[in-house]
Design a protein around this motif. Structure first.
Motif, PDB file in Angstrom:
ATOM      1  N   GLU A  76      17.397 -18.568   3.675  1.00  0.00           N
ATOM      2  CA  GLU A  76      16.516 -19.774   3.673  1.00  0.00           C
ATOM      3  C   GLU A  76      16.007 -20.283   5.037  1.00  0.00           C
ATOM      4  OE1 GLU A  76      15.921 -24.074   1.932  1.00  0.00           O
ATOM      5  OE2 GLU A  76      17.312 -22.781   1.628  1.00  0.00           O
ATOM      6  N   VAL A  77      17.383 -20.421   6.091  1.00  0.00           N
ATOM      7  CA  VAL A  77      16.861 -20.996   7.119  1.00  0.00           C
ATOM      8  C   VAL A  77      15.306 -20.164   8.083  1.00  0.00           C
ATOM      9  CG1 VAL A  77      18.498 -21.263   9.814  1.00  0.00           C
ATOM     10  CG2 VAL A  77      19.594 -21.795   7.606  1.00  0.00           C
ATOM     11  N   VAL A  78      16.102 -19.317   8.111  1.00  0.00           N
ATOM     12  CA  VAL A  78      14.797 -18.347   8.542  1.00  0.00           C
ATOM     13  C   VAL A  78      13.726 -18.452   8.553  1.00  0.00           C
ATOM     14  CG1 VAL A  78      16.623 -16.306   9.807  1.00  0.00           C
ATOM     15  CG2 VAL A  78      15.218 -16.501   7.619  1.00  0.00           C
ATOM     16  N   GLY A  79      13.267 -19.010   7.689  1.00  0.00           N
ATOM     17  CA  GLY A  79      12.061 -19.137   7.341  1.00  0.00           C
ATOM     18  C   GLY A  79      11.363 -20.331   8.004  1.00  0.00           C
ATOM     19  N   TYR A  80      11.704 -21.267   9.069  1.00  0.00           N
ATOM     20  CA  TYR A  80      11.494 -22.288   9.442  1.00  0.00           C
ATOM     21  C   TYR A  80      10.961 -21.934  10.955  1.00  0.00           C
ATOM     22  CZ  TYR A  80      12.871 -25.566   5.544  1.00  0.00           C
ATOM     23  OH  TYR A  80      12.554 -26.148   4.471  1.00  0.00           O
ATOM     24  N   ASP A  81       9.898 -22.241  11.121  1.00  0.00           N
ATOM     25  CA  ASP A  81       9.686 -21.963  12.721  1.00  0.00           C
ATOM     26  C   ASP A  81       9.618 -22.770  13.465  1.00  0.00           C
ATOM     27  OD1 ASP A  81       8.738 -21.034  14.966  1.00  0.00           O
ATOM     28  OD2 ASP A  81       6.672 -21.245  14.005  1.00  0.00           O
ATOM     29  N   CYS A  82      10.731 -23.105  15.121  1.00  0.00           N
ATOM     30  CA  CYS A  82      10.856 -23.842  15.582  1.00  0.00           C
ATOM     31  C   CYS A  82      10.314 -23.694  17.068  1.00  0.00           C
ATOM     32  CB  CYS A  82      12.607 -24.448  15.383  1.00  0.00           C
ATOM     33  SG  CYS A  82      12.885 -24.531  13.901  1.00  0.00           S
ATOM     34  N   GLY A  83       9.704 -22.823  16.854  1.00  0.00           N
ATOM     35  CA  GLY A  83       8.743 -22.963  18.745  1.00  0.00           C
ATOM     36  C   GLY A  83       7.848 -22.650  18.400  1.00  0.00           C
ATOM     37  N   SER A  84       6.494 -22.407  17.910  1.00  0.00           N
ATOM     38  CA  SER A  84       4.733 -22.573  17.350  1.00  0.00           C
ATOM     39  C   SER A  84       4.473 -24.136  17.788  1.00  0.00           C
ATOM     40  CB  SER A  84       4.930 -21.992  15.911  1.00  0.00           C
ATOM     41  OG  SER A  84       5.260 -20.555  15.950  1.00  0.00           O
ATOM     42  N   ARG A  85       5.375 -25.092  17.864  1.00  0.00           N
ATOM     43  CA  ARG A  85       4.674 -26.445  17.894  1.00  0.00           C
ATOM     44  C   ARG A  85       5.246 -26.714  18.925  1.00  0.00           C
ATOM     45  NH1 ARG A  85       6.908 -29.980  13.185  1.00  0.00           N
ATOM     46  NH2 ARG A  85       6.278 -31.761  14.816  1.00  0.00           N
ATOM     47  N   GLY A  86       5.910 -26.573  19.911  1.00  0.00           N
ATOM     48  CA  GLY A  86       6.226 -26.369  21.390  1.00  0.00           C
ATOM     49  C   GLY A  86       7.473 -27.885  20.912  1.00  0.00           C
ATOM     50  N   ASN A  87       7.268 -29.141  22.186  1.00  0.00           N
ATOM     51  CA  ASN A  87       8.316 -29.985  22.246  1.00  0.00           C
ATOM     52  C   ASN A  87       7.796 -31.177  23.316  1.00  0.00           C
ATOM     53  OD1 ASN A  87      10.823 -31.793  23.246  1.00  0.00           O
ATOM     54  ND2 ASN A  87      11.765 -30.045  22.574  1.00  0.00           N
ATOM     55  N   ALA A  88       7.266 -32.015  22.838  1.00  0.00           N
ATOM     56  CA  ALA A  88       6.794 -32.759  23.641  1.00  0.00           C
ATOM     57  C   ALA A  88       7.646 -33.875  24.487  1.00  0.00           C
ATOM     58  CB  ALA A  88       6.710 -34.292  22.744  1.00  0.00           C
ATOM     59  N   ARG A  89       8.700 -33.392  24.678  1.00  0.00           N
ATOM     60  CA  ARG A  89      10.200 -33.963  26.089  1.00  0.00           C
ATOM     61  C   ARG A  89       9.476 -32.739  26.839  1.00  0.00           C
ATOM     62  NH1 ARG A  89      15.677 -34.050  24.211  1.00  0.00           N
ATOM     63  NH2 ARG A  89      15.950 -34.948  26.228  1.00  0.00           N
ATOM     64  N   PHE A  90       9.073 -31.191  26.482  1.00  0.00           N
ATOM     65  CA  PHE A  90       9.260 -30.004  27.742  1.00  0.00           C
ATOM     66  C   PHE A  90       7.839 -29.955  27.767  1.00  0.00           C
ATOM     67  CE2 PHE A  90      13.891 -30.476  26.268  1.00  0.00           C
ATOM     68  CZ  PHE A  90      14.015 -31.209  27.641  1.00  0.00           C
ATOM     69  N   PRO A  91       6.869 -30.279  28.643  1.00  0.00           N
ATOM     70  CA  PRO A  91       5.125 -30.115  28.254  1.00  0.00           C
ATOM     71  C   PRO A  91       5.240 -28.860  28.900  1.00  0.00           C
ATOM     72  CG  PRO A  91       5.710 -31.388  30.192  1.00  0.00           C
ATOM     73  CD  PRO A  91       6.683 -31.658  29.329  1.00  0.00           C
ATOM     74  N   GLU A  92       6.270 -27.958  29.322  1.00  0.00           N
ATOM     75  CA  GLU A  92       6.256 -27.110  30.796  1.00  0.00           C
ATOM     76  C   GLU A  92       6.693 -25.303  29.780  1.00  0.00           C
ATOM     77  OE1 GLU A  92       7.713 -26.478  34.383  1.00  0.00           O
ATOM     78  OE2 GLU A  92       7.546 -28.580  34.423  1.00  0.00           O
ATOM     79  N   GLN A  93       7.097 -26.272  28.360  1.00  0.00           N
ATOM     80  CA  GLN A  93       7.750 -24.825  27.582  1.00  0.00           C
ATOM     81  C   GLN A  93       6.753 -24.677  26.130  1.00  0.00           C
ATOM     82  OE1 GLN A  93       9.657 -25.633  23.030  1.00  0.00           O
ATOM     83  NE2 GLN A  93      10.883 -26.423  24.072  1.00  0.00           N
TER      84      GLN A  93
END
Length: 292
Positions: A103-120
């Motif tokens: 179930e965990v691998v169904g979640y994408d935790c990279g496409s949206r980026g991270n507002a705290r790290f604009p260079e990401q």
């Protein structure tokens, strides 16, 4: 005459302790440049020349060791399997300790980026298994004839969360060490934690494991060591709390000092001059060329 010859011999071959290179640790891989605790982040960290990969681990319902800073899906960076962003209200419901890894691998935790790290860089990615991460890194190093790196693995533990979003200390430690020891020798990894219960347990049950005391309070070195009850291999405080006299004291007590999370080149340079043994940073690219 013999004394003079001996002194010259010492000077020529160096009787002093050989200075180890600065340990540059990529925080959560390279969080400033790629999604945190992801395979792309760790590969980026290797590209930037880190000597150690710093990462966090949590446990799933089916007892898998997952590389993740938080034991739930963060609303700021994660999306659900249907592509919709995780909301703040949903975070606590998406407790990884109550989810199987499938179930965990169904979640994408990279496409949206991270507002705290604009260079990401925004890139689709999932939370990897610790076993897979180590295997991929080791294969990459071997295939590209690169030097070995260390792994600084944080057991993300909070006493109030035992049996809520994590197992208790003994089970947590056993699950993590079982994965590591199948793949790495003792000289290749350290275990760190803010939870001193974890460190105390490992010190007693696995005395050959090198331990790192993570510190974010201003109680001072002596008070924290008294609370811990032993001297770990590494003392790792929030860098803002660290001054030269503390660094000297930590060294006097036989520990290395590696502060977190240092994201400014000038701060890195100051800390190196003051004598730290390494730095943990979201931006390993900024640490290039730093030397003790």
């Amino acid at each position: 005459m013999k004394t003079s010859v001996f002194l010259l011999f010492c000077l020529s071959l160096s009787c002093t302790k050989v200075q180890e290179p600065l340990d540059v640790q990529g925080h959560r891989g390279a969080r400033g440049l790629m999604p945190e605790n992801s395979i792309p982040a760790f590969m980026k960290a290797l590209e930037e020349g880190v000597t150690t990969l710093e990462l966090d681990v949590v446990i799933t319902k089916d007892k898998q060791v997952v590389v993740s800073h938080d034991p739930y899906m963060l609303s700021g960076i994660c999306s659900k399997p249907n592509g919709e962003p995780v909301t703040k209200e949903e975070e606590q419901e998406l407790n990884i300790y109550q989810m199987d890894y499938a179930e965990v691998v169904g979640y994408d935790c990279g496409s949206r980026g991270n507002a705290r790290f604009p260079e990401q860089e925004k890139t689709e990615t999932v939370k990897p298994l610790l076993a897979d991460l180590i295997s991929l890194v080791e294969d990459h190093l071997k295939e590209n004839n690169l030097p070995k790196v260390g792994y600084n693995i944080e057991i993300k533990s909070v006493e109030s969360e035992y049996n809520v979003s994590q197992p208790e200390v003994d089970e947590f430690s056993k699950l993590v060490l079982a994965i590591i020891r199948e793949r790495l020798t003792n000289d290749r990894f350290t275990i760190q934690s803010f939870d001193f219960n974890v460190l105390k347990h490992l010190h007693k049950s696995n005395p050959n494991v090198r331990l790192v005391a993570l510190v974010e309070n201003d109680k001072g070195v002596n008070a924290n060591l008294e609370a811990l009850g032993f001297t770990p291999e590494v003392y790792s405080p929030y860098y803002v709390l660290l001054v030269k006299k503390d660094i000297d004291l930590i060294h006097e007590k036989g520990m290395k000092v590696i502060p977190w999370t240092v994201n400014d080149r000038k701060d890195m340079e100051r800390l190196v001059v003051d004598g730290v043994d390494g730095v943990i940073t979201d931006y390993p690219n900024l640490a290039k060329g730093l030397k003790k």
